[in-house]
Scaffold this motif. Sequence first.
Motif, short mmCIF file in Angstrom:
data_model
loop_
_atom_site.label_atom_id
_atom_site.label_comp_id
_atom_site.label_asym_id
_atom_site.label_seq_id
_atom_site.Cartn_x
_atom_site.Cartn_y
_atom_site.Cartn_z
N GLY A 177 0.84 -1.19 0.00
CA GLY A 177 0.00 0.00 0.00
C GLY A 177 0.88 1.24 0.00
O GLY A 177 2.10 1.15 0.15
N LYS A 178 0.25 2.39 -0.16
CA LYS A 178 1.01 3.64 -0.20
C LYS A 178 0.14 4.79 0.30
O LYS A 178 -1.08 4.65 0.42
N GLY A 179 0.77 5.92 0.58
CA GLY A 179 0.02 7.08 1.02
C GLY A 179 0.91 8.30 1.16
O GLY A 179 2.13 8.23 0.96
N VAL B 10 -2.12 -0.73 -6.35
CA VAL B 10 -1.60 -0.46 -5.01
C VAL B 10 -2.58 0.48 -4.32
O VAL B 10 -2.77 1.61 -4.77
N PRO B 11 -3.24 0.02 -3.25
CA PRO B 11 -4.21 0.90 -2.59
C PRO B 11 -3.50 2.10 -1.99
O PRO B 11 -2.32 2.04 -1.67
N SER B 12 -4.25 3.18 -1.85
CA SER B 12 -3.62 4.43 -1.45
C SER B 12 -4.55 5.30 -0.63
O SER B 12 -5.78 5.18 -0.70
N ALA C 153 0.92 14.17 12.56
CA ALA C 153 -0.29 13.57 11.97
C ALA C 153 -0.03 12.11 11.66
O ALA C 153 1.06 11.72 11.24
N ARG C 154 -1.03 11.28 11.87
CA ARG C 154 -0.94 9.85 11.59
C ARG C 154 -1.86 9.54 10.41
O ARG C 154 -2.82 10.25 10.16
N ILE C 155 -1.53 8.47 9.70
CA ILE C 155 -2.34 8.07 8.56
C ILE C 155 -2.36 6.54 8.50
O ILE C 155 -1.37 5.89 8.80
N ASP C 156 -3.52 5.98 8.16
CA ASP C 156 -3.66 4.54 7.96
C ASP C 156 -3.42 4.24 6.49
O ASP C 156 -4.15 4.72 5.62
N ILE C 157 -2.40 3.44 6.22
CA ILE C 157 -2.07 3.05 4.85
C ILE C 157 -2.79 1.74 4.55
O ILE C 157 -2.54 0.72 5.20
N PRO C 158 -3.71 1.72 3.58
CA PRO C 158 -4.42 0.48 3.25
C PRO C 158 -3.48 -0.52 2.60
O PRO C 158 -2.55 -0.14 1.88
N VAL C 159 -3.73 -1.79 2.85
CA VAL C 159 -2.90 -2.87 2.30
C VAL C 159 -3.80 -3.92 1.67
O VAL C 159 -4.84 -4.28 2.24
N THR C 160 -3.42 -4.39 0.48
CA THR C 160 -4.09 -5.53 -0.16
C THR C 160 -3.02 -6.46 -0.73
O THR C 160 -1.84 -6.11 -0.78
N ALA D 196 -4.27 -2.58 7.20
CA ALA D 196 -3.81 -1.19 7.21
C ALA D 196 -2.65 -1.08 8.18
O ALA D 196 -2.57 -1.83 9.15
N ILE D 197 -1.75 -0.18 7.88
CA ILE D 197 -0.61 0.10 8.74
C ILE D 197 -0.65 1.57 9.09
O ILE D 197 -0.63 2.43 8.20
N GLU D 198 -0.70 1.88 10.38
CA GLU D 198 -0.73 3.28 10.83
C GLU D 198 0.70 3.80 10.95
O GLU D 198 1.55 3.15 11.56
#
Length: 194
Positions: free
Chosen positions: A82-84, A118-120, A129-136, A149-151
């Motif tokens: 995943g990415k973000g 790649v989910p984003s 700031a924190r963000i949840d990175i989606p994973v598939t 998801a990875i925070e």
Amino acid sequence: MPKPAVRKFVVQVEEIFHEGGPVRAEPVKRGAVLAVIENPFAGRYVEEITGFMEDLKPLGLEMAQRLLNSLGGDPSKVEGYGKGAIVGGGGELEHGALWHNPGGYAMRELLGGAKAIVPSTKKVGGPGARIDIPVTHINASYVRSHFDAIEVGINDAPRANEIVLVLAMTTGPRVHARAGGLEAKDIKGEDGLR
């Protein structure tokens, strides 16, 4: 545009043996690499920004390699990604969208042409700031065991004139996945979905 100016990299890796269920002999690894870069568009509206995607490609490959190395270095062990991006307050959401192409294609290239999109995710935020990175799953987005998801976040980033770019990879499904659906062993690999 000039090469992206990196202030710092952060790499985090989790090794998960269990979440209250049976203990695995080999842990599932979940990792993320973050790069804090200067946002060349911060503080003003710029109409044409797509050229920056080309400038970000080498950084995407460098980040993907750093992350792969932190997970053991074997691309065949990676099953999810995943990415973000988090854009600092002097920028706009669209600046984070510029990471879609260079971040996603870097991982897909390094992993030998993974098939799934790649989910984003992206957001605007300040330091800490924190963000949840989606994973598939890397080859079939419908593999339910790999929906995850990875925070991530960094205590001093992004500053107003910065962007935090993120790539994430995993070496397996959720540690006790048992929600049914398409299983990794049944992937057909035709369309990146199934």
